[in-house]
Enzyme design. Structure first.
Site, PDB file in Angstrom:
ATOM      1  N   ARG A 166      59.081  15.979  41.613  1.00 48.63           N
ATOM      2  CA  ARG A 166      59.368  14.832  42.462  1.00 48.63           C
ATOM      3  C   ARG A 166      60.845  14.751  42.848  1.00 48.63           C
ATOM      4  O   ARG A 166      61.460  13.694  42.820  1.00 48.63           O
ATOM      5  CB  ARG A 166      58.911  13.544  41.802  1.00 48.63           C
ATOM      6  CG  ARG A 166      57.944  12.837  42.746  1.00 48.63           C
ATOM      7  CD  ARG A 166      57.439  11.567  42.200  1.00 48.63           C
ATOM      8  NE  ARG A 166      56.030  11.700  41.893  1.00 48.63           N
ATOM      9  CZ  ARG A 166      55.286  10.680  41.496  1.00 48.63           C
ATOM     10  NH1 ARG A 166      55.811   9.509  41.341  1.00 48.63           N
ATOM     11  NH2 ARG A 166      54.027  10.864  41.263  1.00 48.63           N
ATOM     12  N   ARG A 210      62.139   8.473  46.287  1.00 48.42           N
ATOM     13  CA  ARG A 210      62.802   7.202  46.592  1.00 48.42           C
ATOM     14  C   ARG A 210      64.233   7.063  46.099  1.00 48.42           C
ATOM     15  O   ARG A 210      64.954   6.184  46.554  1.00 48.42           O
ATOM     16  CB  ARG A 210      61.961   6.043  46.054  1.00 48.42           C
ATOM     17  CG  ARG A 210      60.730   5.791  46.886  1.00 48.42           C
ATOM     18  CD  ARG A 210      59.734   4.935  46.157  1.00 48.42           C
ATOM     19  NE  ARG A 210      59.230   5.673  45.007  1.00 48.42           N
ATOM     20  CZ  ARG A 210      58.304   5.215  44.189  1.00 48.42           C
ATOM     21  NH1 ARG A 210      57.821   4.011  44.351  1.00 48.42           N
ATOM     22  NH2 ARG A 210      57.879   5.946  43.179  1.00 48.42           N
ATOM     23  N   ARG A 258      61.114   6.728  54.958  1.00 50.87           N
ATOM     24  CA  ARG A 258      60.009   5.871  54.518  1.00 50.87           C
ATOM     25  C   ARG A 258      60.064   4.454  55.099  1.00 50.87           C
ATOM     26  O   ARG A 258      59.036   3.784  55.199  1.00 50.87           O
ATOM     27  CB  ARG A 258      59.950   5.836  52.983  1.00 50.87           C
ATOM     28  CG  ARG A 258      59.316   7.062  52.356  1.00 50.87           C
ATOM     29  CD  ARG A 258      57.791   7.052  52.460  1.00 50.87           C
ATOM     30  NE  ARG A 258      57.224   6.129  51.473  1.00 50.87           N
ATOM     31  CZ  ARG A 258      56.775   4.924  51.743  1.00 50.87           C
ATOM     32  NH1 ARG A 258      56.800   4.475  52.978  1.00 50.87           N
ATOM     33  NH2 ARG A 258      56.283   4.162  50.790  1.00 50.87           N
ATOM     34  N   ASP A 280      50.969  14.897  48.076  1.00 53.16           N
ATOM     35  CA  ASP A 280      50.589  14.218  46.841  1.00 53.16           C
ATOM     36  C   ASP A 280      49.361  14.931  46.297  1.00 53.16           C
ATOM     37  O   ASP A 280      48.654  15.595  47.048  1.00 53.16           O
ATOM     38  CB  ASP A 280      50.300  12.731  47.100  1.00 53.16           C
ATOM     39  CG  ASP A 280      50.303  11.937  45.796  1.00 53.16           C
ATOM     40  OD1 ASP A 280      51.389  11.547  45.344  1.00 53.16           O
ATOM     41  OD2 ASP A 280      49.211  11.739  45.227  1.00 53.16           O
ATOM     42  N   TYR A 334      41.486   9.559  38.996  1.00 52.07           N
ATOM     43  CA  TYR A 334      41.758   8.681  40.144  1.00 52.07           C
ATOM     44  C   TYR A 334      40.492   8.386  40.938  1.00 52.07           C
ATOM     45  O   TYR A 334      40.278   7.264  41.395  1.00 52.07           O
ATOM     46  CB  TYR A 334      42.827   9.302  41.057  1.00 52.07           C
ATOM     47  CG  TYR A 334      44.218   9.119  40.491  1.00 52.07           C
ATOM     48  CD1 TYR A 334      44.903   7.911  40.642  1.00 52.07           C
ATOM     49  CD2 TYR A 334      44.836  10.123  39.775  1.00 52.07           C
ATOM     50  CE1 TYR A 334      46.164   7.719  40.103  1.00 52.07           C
ATOM     51  CE2 TYR A 334      46.106   9.943  39.225  1.00 52.07           C
ATOM     52  CZ  TYR A 334      46.761   8.736  39.397  1.00 52.07           C
ATOM     53  OH  TYR A 334      48.001   8.547  38.853  1.00 52.07           O
TER      54      TYR A 334
HETATM   55  O1  CP3 Z   1      57.443  16.838  43.300  1.00 50.11           O
HETATM   56  C1  CP3 Z   1      57.637  16.622  44.507  1.00 50.11           C
HETATM   57  O2  CP3 Z   1      58.764  16.307  44.973  1.00 50.11           O
HETATM   58  C2  CP3 Z   1      56.481  16.827  45.470  1.00 50.11           C
HETATM   59  C3  CP3 Z   1      55.781  15.663  45.836  1.00 50.11           C
HETATM   60  C4  CP3 Z   1      54.850  14.979  44.847  1.00 50.11           C
HETATM   61  C5  CP3 Z   1      54.559  13.602  44.938  1.00 50.11           C
HETATM   62  N1  CP3 Z   1      53.576  13.303  44.062  1.00 50.11           N
HETATM   63  C6  CP3 Z   1      55.181  12.665  45.890  1.00 50.11           C
HETATM   64  C7  CP3 Z   1      55.053  11.216  45.659  1.00 50.11           C
HETATM   65  C8  CP3 Z   1      54.060  15.506  43.812  1.00 50.11           C
HETATM   66  C9  CP3 Z   1      54.024  16.914  43.233  1.00 50.11           C
HETATM   67  C10 CP3 Z   1      53.258  14.439  43.337  1.00 50.11           C
HETATM   68  C11 CP3 Z   1      52.256  14.615  42.293  1.00 50.11           C
HETATM   69  C12 CP3 Z   1      51.519  13.443  41.807  1.00 50.11           C
HETATM   70  N2  CP3 Z   1      51.077  12.351  42.510  1.00 50.11           N
HETATM   71  C13 CP3 Z   1      51.064  13.308  40.482  1.00 50.11           C
HETATM   72  C14 CP3 Z   1      51.257  14.332  39.398  1.00 50.11           C
HETATM   73  C15 CP3 Z   1      52.627  14.260  38.837  1.00 50.11           C
HETATM   74  C16 CP3 Z   1      52.965  13.004  38.122  1.00 50.11           C
HETATM   75  O3  CP3 Z   1      53.921  12.354  38.562  1.00 50.11           O
HETATM   76  O4  CP3 Z   1      52.277  12.673  37.144  1.00 50.11           O
HETATM   77  C17 CP3 Z   1      50.380  12.080  40.387  1.00 50.11           C
HETATM   78  C18 CP3 Z   1      49.734  11.508  39.148  1.00 50.11           C
HETATM   79  C19 CP3 Z   1      50.377  11.508  41.680  1.00 50.11           C
HETATM   80  C20 CP3 Z   1      49.756  10.229  42.097  1.00 50.11           C
HETATM   81  C21 CP3 Z   1      50.768   9.277  42.563  1.00 50.11           C
HETATM   82  N3  CP3 Z   1      51.408   9.366  43.779  1.00 50.11           N
HETATM   83  C22 CP3 Z   1      51.246   8.126  41.896  1.00 50.11           C
HETATM   84  C23 CP3 Z   1      50.785   7.654  40.539  1.00 50.11           C
HETATM   85  C24 CP3 Z   1      52.180   7.536  42.739  1.00 50.11           C
HETATM   86  C25 CP3 Z   1      52.918   6.261  42.532  1.00 50.11           C
HETATM   87  C26 CP3 Z   1      54.020   6.518  41.593  1.00 50.11           C
HETATM   88  C27 CP3 Z   1      55.270   5.822  41.992  1.00 50.11           C
HETATM   89  O5  CP3 Z   1      56.312   6.242  41.436  1.00 50.11           O
HETATM   90  O6  CP3 Z   1      55.239   4.904  42.833  1.00 50.11           O
HETATM   91  C28 CP3 Z   1      52.308   8.343  43.894  1.00 50.11           C
HETATM   92  C29 CP3 Z   1      53.201   8.111  45.026  1.00 50.11           C
HETATM   93  C30 CP3 Z   1      54.195   9.181  45.310  1.00 50.11           C
HETATM   94  N4  CP3 Z   1      53.937  10.530  45.313  1.00 50.11           N
HETATM   95  C31 CP3 Z   1      55.554   9.002  45.684  1.00 50.11           C
HETATM   96  C32 CP3 Z   1      56.093  10.268  45.913  1.00 50.11           C
HETATM   97  C33 CP3 Z   1      57.473  10.618  46.379  1.00 50.11           C
HETATM   98  C34 CP3 Z   1      56.230   7.667  45.918  1.00 50.11           C
HETATM   99  C35 CP3 Z   1      55.912   7.359  47.351  1.00 50.11           C
HETATM  100  C36 CP3 Z   1      56.766   6.304  48.020  1.00 50.11           C
HETATM  101  O7  CP3 Z   1      56.520   5.115  47.767  1.00 50.11           O
HETATM  102  O8  CP3 Z   1      57.628   6.691  48.831  1.00 50.11           O
END
Ligand code: CP3
Length: 345
Positions: free
Chosen positions: A26, A30, A39, A75, A153
């Site tokens: 990640r 943000r 965003r 994602d 999920y």
């Molecule tokens: O790593 C990277 O930079 C690549 C992008 C990436 C994202 N999500 C972007 C994202 C990757 C590899 C993921 C994987 C992901 N997504 C996982 C596995 C890794 C982990 O963190 O456990 C999971 C469980 C998800 C599901 C998911 N997506 C959740 C639970 C959330 C909310 C979490 C939060 O911090 O708000 C997301 C949203 C998400 N995915 C964001 C990003 C940058 C935040 C989006 C935003 O509001 O701009």
């Protein structure tokens, strides 16, 4: 593609790298003002579905920091949309699926679309980013969610504390669980292969919530599927495959049977303990606690040196966080971490 100067690829080839590679799960997100700016004008799903935006956001951290790998912006959940689910990312809540699956019939009706139909935008973004990174010898990670975490999920509908519904299906309706896993295995295998064909130079499988299972459930009912997935992707591509989960301390003795080229370890285990439990051979990636990165840069060196030292004991180490970067990450602290890992301190 040779990537002969890439330290990440040197570690995967079993060579002694010129220095320890560093990138972050990640790393686009943000905590970066340039990400926030995009965003503010586009929803999360819009960014993912617009190749130019996804490519731009993928490249943002690579412009700001000296990172040894990129990871395509997407994602783990958006590929589920093509199965027939309704997904949204809700501010302050995270991902929400408004039609989660619970019955046999609902699982039966889930579709398994080909990646070219389902996620053409991500494949296009990978083509764009890899054409920019390949000449710079920077590998690009593709990724997908693992069937267990994706199932959680699909069944719970959002992030869940105890995965009770998921475990109820896992234990209570083995036939429906199998049906769901077979569909997800096909979806994920084809998706990972398509990402490699589009230009990804390594892939990571995210199984963030697998640590909710007992070791025996993991080894008997999840590892065989993961091993099949890794084997099938390996039969169709030749890039390194990494498997990542959190809260996996009790599961590590079973990791080797998955057959991946590397494993992501969280901070609840040491890399040297993980090495003993996994055995020699695979790359170990991790494992700084990402919450340390919201502290001032001044205190961070000790923590980074501790991970590096433990990584030297473990061997074949790629520096990363033990779970994704948090929105509270300080840019100065992250810069300092990279400087220390790269040997500038
Ligand atoms: O790593 C990277 O930079 C690549 C992008 C990436 C994202 N999500 C972007 C994202 C990757 C590899 C993921 C994987 C992901 N997504 C996982 C596995 C890794 C982990 O963190 O456990 C999971 C469980 C998800 C599901 C998911 N997506 C959740 C639970 C959330 C909310 C979490 C939060 O911090 O708000 C997301 C949203 C998400 N995915 C964001 C990003 C940058 C935040 C989006 C935003 O509001 O701009």
């Amino acid at each position: 593609m040779s990537f002969k100067d890439s330290v990440v690829m040197q570690v995967f080839r079993g060579e002694d790298p010129a220095r320890i590679p560093v990138w972050f799960m990640r790393q686009a997100g943000r905590y970066l003002p340039e990400y926030q700016e995009i965003r503010a004008r586009h929803s999360m799903l819009d960014v993912i579905r617009t190749p130019e935006l996804a490519a731009e956001v993928t490249l943002q951290p690579l412009r700001r920091f000296e990172l040894d790998a990129g990871i395509i912006f997407a994602d783990i959940l958006n590929p589920l949309i093509g199965m027939g689910i309704e997904l949204d990312f809700v501010e302050g809540t995270g991902p929400v699926i408004s039609n989660p699956v619970s019955s046999r019939g609902e699982i039966e009706r889930l579709l398994v679309p080909a990646p070219e139909e389902n996620v053409p935008y991500t494949l296009k973004a990978i083509r764009q980013v890899s054409s920019e990174l390949t000449p710079r010898n920077i590998p690009l990670f593709g990724f997908a969610g693992a069937p267990f975490t994706l199932s959680s999920y699909l069944i719970e509908g959002s992030s869940s504390k105890n995965l009770e519904k998921t475990k109820a299906l896992f234990r209570g309706d083995i036939e429906s669980w199998r049906n769901l896993q077979e569909k997800l295995l096909r979806l994920v295998e084809d998706y990972l292969v398509a990402q490699v064909e589009a230009g990804a130079s390594a892939v990571q499988i995210f199984d963030s919530w697998v640590g909710h299972l007992a070791p025996v459930e993991f080894s008997e009912r999840v590892v065989p599927d993961l091993a099949k997935l890794v084997h099938s992707v390996k039969a169709r591509t030749s890039v390194p495959i990494l498997y990542f989960g959190t809260m996996t301390a009790g599961l590590l003795p079973h990791f080797r049977s998955i057959g991946a080229d590397g494993y992501g370890i969280d901070w609840r285990s040491t890399l040297s303990d993980a090495r003993k439990l996994i055995g020699d051979g695979p790359v170990l990636q991790g494992n700084l606690d990402p919450s340390l990165l919201s502290l001032p840069a001044a205190g961070i060196d000790t923590h980074v040196h501790a991970v590096l030292k433990d990584g030297r004991v473990a061997g074949r180490h790629i520096f990363n966080v033990g779970h994704g970067l948090l929105p509270t990450t300080s840019i100065d602290t992250l810069s300092r971490v990279i400087e220390v890992v790269r040997g500038g301190a």
